[in-house]
Design an enzyme around this catalytic site. Structure first.
Site, short mmCIF file in Angstrom:
data_model
loop_
_atom_site.label_atom_id
_atom_site.label_comp_id
_atom_site.label_asym_id
_atom_site.label_seq_id
_atom_site.Cartn_x
_atom_site.Cartn_y
_atom_site.Cartn_z
N ASP A 1 -8.15 0.55 6.97
CA ASP A 1 -8.03 -0.44 8.04
C ASP A 1 -6.57 -0.60 8.42
O ASP A 1 -6.19 -1.54 9.08
CB ASP A 1 -8.69 -1.77 7.67
CG ASP A 1 -8.52 -2.10 6.22
OD1 ASP A 1 -7.46 -1.77 5.66
OD2 ASP A 1 -9.45 -2.67 5.63
N LYS B 1 0.83 -1.21 0.00
CA LYS B 1 0.00 0.00 0.00
C LYS B 1 0.86 1.26 0.00
O LYS B 1 0.40 2.33 -0.38
CB LYS B 1 -0.93 0.02 1.21
CG LYS B 1 -2.02 -1.05 1.16
CD LYS B 1 -3.33 -0.47 0.73
CE LYS B 1 -4.29 -1.55 0.26
NZ LYS B 1 -5.53 -1.05 -0.26
C1 LIG Z 1 -2.00 -6.19 3.35
C2 LIG Z 1 -3.17 -6.03 2.45
N1 LIG Z 1 -3.40 -6.94 1.49
C3 LIG Z 1 -4.42 -6.82 0.65
C4 LIG Z 1 -5.30 -5.78 0.74
C5 LIG Z 1 -6.47 -5.71 -0.19
O1 LIG Z 1 -6.39 -4.67 -1.09
P1 LIG Z 1 -7.73 -4.11 -1.77
O2 LIG Z 1 -8.57 -3.52 -0.70
O3 LIG Z 1 -7.22 -3.13 -2.76
O4 LIG Z 1 -8.41 -5.28 -2.39
C6 LIG Z 1 -5.12 -4.79 1.72
C7 LIG Z 1 -6.03 -3.67 1.87
O5 LIG Z 1 -5.94 -2.86 2.77
C8 LIG Z 1 -4.01 -4.92 2.59
O6 LIG Z 1 -3.77 -4.01 3.56
#
Ligand SMILES: Cc1ncc(COP(=O)(O)O)c(C=O)c1O
Length: 394
Positions: free
Chosen positions: A128, A80
């Site tokens: 989150d 992210k």
């Molecule tokens: C560590 C991690 N993996 C995957 C995701 C999923 O990403 P998305 O919400 O773009 O599907 C998030 C989302 O916050 C995340 O923090």
């Protein structure tokens, strides 16, 4: 060690992949490239490791498994870092050009030349954890005020990490979707700039830049391979990660691109429900999943438009596989490299292991001894106390 995956209850829905332009038009190659050119100049930039899990591949009778470990990304702990911070910069750059009335080099948005405009450009986001950390980091880097909304279940450790980056963090009573709704309201009422990783009707520009930023990760993967993986298992929250990786793989490998399998927690199955309904569909979150980054009830409209055309399979995994998957990465089969991972990082891996070990699913998803599987380890340990608890439980 792997028995849990063999018997785990996994829901499946087929996708309806179809020829279409979404993977090319909704995040264009130019947009991916502009993001890559910018982000790779930032101090601290380094490609993250692509780790081969040979012992696990052999145990699961597939040709290879590669795991992109996003833990070290910019010292922020997750992929992210690439999206939110870049989108913050795009917002600032746009405001600077608007005020200046002429084109301004991106470098001047970063170097403090327009500090007065930066200081008046407040960004706001719901999170989150990981996205907010990226937005806060970007805002701090570029000298902008930042407000972050988190929901009741986001760990205090994650809130502290964002405050340490200068963000004003507010905890609300509801869930993630309620924090998004509040962000929209407050942003609109106060003239603050919403930098969201999810999108909705009429709000797609910034989320598309966020997803373009994630493209740095897929670019690094593509550069290391001489052919496309046969399968990619992508964890889904709102779908931004999955859609970005899918689009960047497709743009690079064309018709030889990987079969896309989306994996979600069974407690937050909005993409699987969307696949079943044939349109973006909201899931009611009754209980929070351990996989905090994936606890999203409403899919991103933009992400869904890409996944709808490109994803072949949708899975949900039960909570019971999270601990075993984290422990399997930390104490792997002999010969594989140990990795400390976050609970959202291993959702794709857990879905893949279940699919590889459950005969019917294995057939449906077309896994066999020739399969070359790509997994995105989307975070390192971003919540140490949860990691310790999961490790102690096994
Ligand atoms: C560590 C991690 N993996 C995957 C995701 C999923 O990403 P998305 O919400 O773009 O599907 C998030 C989302 O916050 C995340 O923090």
């Amino acid at each position: 060690m792997l028995e849990t995956f063999e018997t785990a209850s996994v829901a499946y829905a087929p996708g309806t992949p179809q020829p279409g332009r979404a993977a090319y038009d909704l995040i264009t190659a130019e947009r991916f490239e502009a993001a890559r050119q910018e982000i790779t100049t930032w101090s601290g930039y380094a490609p993250t490791p692509l780790v081969e899990l040979s012992a696990l591949a052999s145990r699961l009778s597939v040709a290879s498994i590669i795991y992109k470990d996003e833990g070290p990304r910019f010292g922020l702990g997750s992929f992210k870092a690439l999206g939110g911070a870049y989108a913050v910069l795009k917002v600032l750059h746009h405001e600077i050009e608007k005020a200046a009335g002429h084109a301004v080099p991106m470098a001047d948005a970063c170097n403090g030349k327009y500090a007065d405009i930066a200081g008046q450009t407040t960004v706001i986001s719901a999170t989150d954890g990981n996205h907010g950390r990226s937005v806060a980091w970007g805002a701090q880097r570029f000298g902008m005020p930042c407000r972050i909304y988190i929901h009741a279940e986001v760990s205090e450790e994650r809130a502290i990490a964002m405050r340490a980056l200068g963000a004003n963090v507010t905890r609300i009573d509801g869930d993630y979707d309620a924090s998004v709704a509040l962000t929209r309201k407050e942003g609109e009422e106060n003239g603050w700039f919403i930098v969201s990783d999810t999108s909705w009707s009429g709000y797609t520009e910034t989320p598309s830049e966020v997803m373009a930023g994630y493209g740095v990760m897929t670019h690094e993967i593509n550069q290391e391979l001489n052919r496309a993986p046969t399968h990619v298992f992508l964890q889904g929250g709102v779908g931004g990660l999955a859609a970005s990786v899918t689009a960047a793989l497709k743009q690079h490998w064309g018709d030889d691109s990987s079969r896309v399998v989306v994996v979600e927690p069974e407690l937050a199955p909005c993409l699987l429900m969307s696949a079943k309904a044939g349109e973006a569909t909201v899931a009611v979150i009754e209980e929070e999943t351990l996989m905090a980054g994936l606890s999203c009830g409403a899919p991103s409209k933009l992400a869904w438009a890409i996944l709808e055309q490109e994803a072949s399979d949708f899975l949900t995994i039960p909570e019971g596989v999270v601990g075993p998957a984290v422990r399997l990465m930390a104490r792997p089969l002999e010969g594989d490299q140990p990795l400390d991972t976050g609970e959202s990082a291993i959702a794709g891996l857990a879905g893949f292991i279940c699919a590889a070990m459950q005969e019917e699913l294995r057939k449906k998803i077309g896994l066999d001894e020739n399969s070359r599987v790509l997994l995105i380890g989307s975070e390192g340990v971003t919540d140490r106390s949860l990691f310790d608890k999961l490790m102690a439980a096994g």
